[in-house]
Design a protein around this motif. Structure first.
Motif: not given
Length: 298
Positions: A162-165, A239-244, A289-292
């Motif tokens: 996962h690119w967020g990682m 990602w919208n919004p981009d959390y990572y 990450i809980v923001a997601k």
């Protein structure tokens, strides 16, 4: 009283943070790829086995590391050594072997590959305590890898990158490395006395602080460059919004600010404050990450 001392010896707060982070990463990152969600997490027996095995090995790693570090800890952290003496060396070593055996036994219920993974991780933990932590730079890098391995185990279990990682883990690695250098500065006296060749011992306090600041400025520069590229012509998923990307930026900003503070600091007693701040930053990063969660739940 012994139970309280034992919980302190295995650093229960670190273990709890690792377990929570593993589940959060799977639920809020990898489960969205497979669309399994929270139900998929609950039903994933292999994931629970991986988390339990990680828990046992990390707990054992704290025990064996304290065993090898008794000398310098007597200078840097005498209270921790006293706690270990009250519990007794033999019971703690027996617990260490028992925890590692339990971890490998649990891993057998997942797969042979999982057993190999955790056996290598267990061996690496022992090598760090026995050899690596006396080699400058290898010590700090090994500590970062050992800390992040339980989180990577979730990715290996899922089998999909996962690119967020890329953002999340990369910024975490810089933060963890910065904290290792600050810990070296904080325990410099004991490391010198007992021959631990840390980055600070090998390069000197001044150059270590300078190197830490340059590392953080370099990482922040690379992040800002990537951010610019992403805005102009994205090379990585958005990602919208981009959390990572937001999490990585905040983390790198905090780490850079601390590196500047460390560079300007002239009082060795203040390193404890920087260490506590970085420790809190690690907790915030792992749990941010809980923001997601609201998106996933919705």
């Amino acid at each position: 009283m012994k139970l309280v001392l034992l919980l302190g010896a295995v650093r229960w707060y670190n273990l709890a943070l690792i377990v929570v982070s593993q589940y959060l990463i799977f639920w809020l990152t990898f489960s969205e790829v497979s669309r399994s969600g929270l139900v998929g997490l609950i039903r994933d027996a292999h994931l629970h086995i991986i988390v339990a095995s990680s828990f046992c090995i990390v707990a054992g790693a704290f025990i064996i590391n304290a065993f090898y570090d008794q000398g310098k800890d007597l200078v840097n952290m005498p209270r921790a050594v006293i706690m270990g003496k009250l519990l007794g060396e033999t019971p703690l070593l027996n617990l260490y072997f028992g925890l590692n055996l339990l971890a490998l036994s649990l891993a057998l219920f997942a797969s042979f590959q999982v057993v190999i993974f955790f056996f290598v991780y267990m061996l690496f933990c022992w090598l760090y305590s026995h050899k690596f932590q006396k080699i400058p730079l290898v010590r700090e890098l090994s500590a970062v890898v050992l800390t992040m391995t339980p989180l990577f185990s979730v990715w290996i279990h899922h089998g999909t990158w996962h690119w967020g990682m890329f953002y999340y883990m990369g910024s975490l690695a810089i933060l963890l490395f910065s904290r290792e250098v600050v810990k070296d500065l904080m325990g410099h006296k004991g490391n010198l006395i007992f021959g631990y060749q840390t980055v600070v011992v090998a390069t000197g306090v001044k150059w270590a602080k300078r190197g830490l600041m340059l590392l953080n400025f370099g990482a922040m520069g690379a992040y800002l460059l990537l951010l610019l590229v992403q805005k102009v012509s994205p090379v990585l998923p958005n990602w919208n919004p981009d959390y990572y990307l937001a999490i990585a930026g905040i983390t790198l900003g905090l780490s850079t600010a601390v590196s500047i503070g460390v560079w300007l600091n002239r009082d060795p007693k203040q390193y404890k404050i920087f260490d506590l701040f970085l420790k809190l930053a690690v907790v915030v990063h792992l749990l941010s990450i809980v923001a997601k969660a609201w998106v996933v739940v919705r």
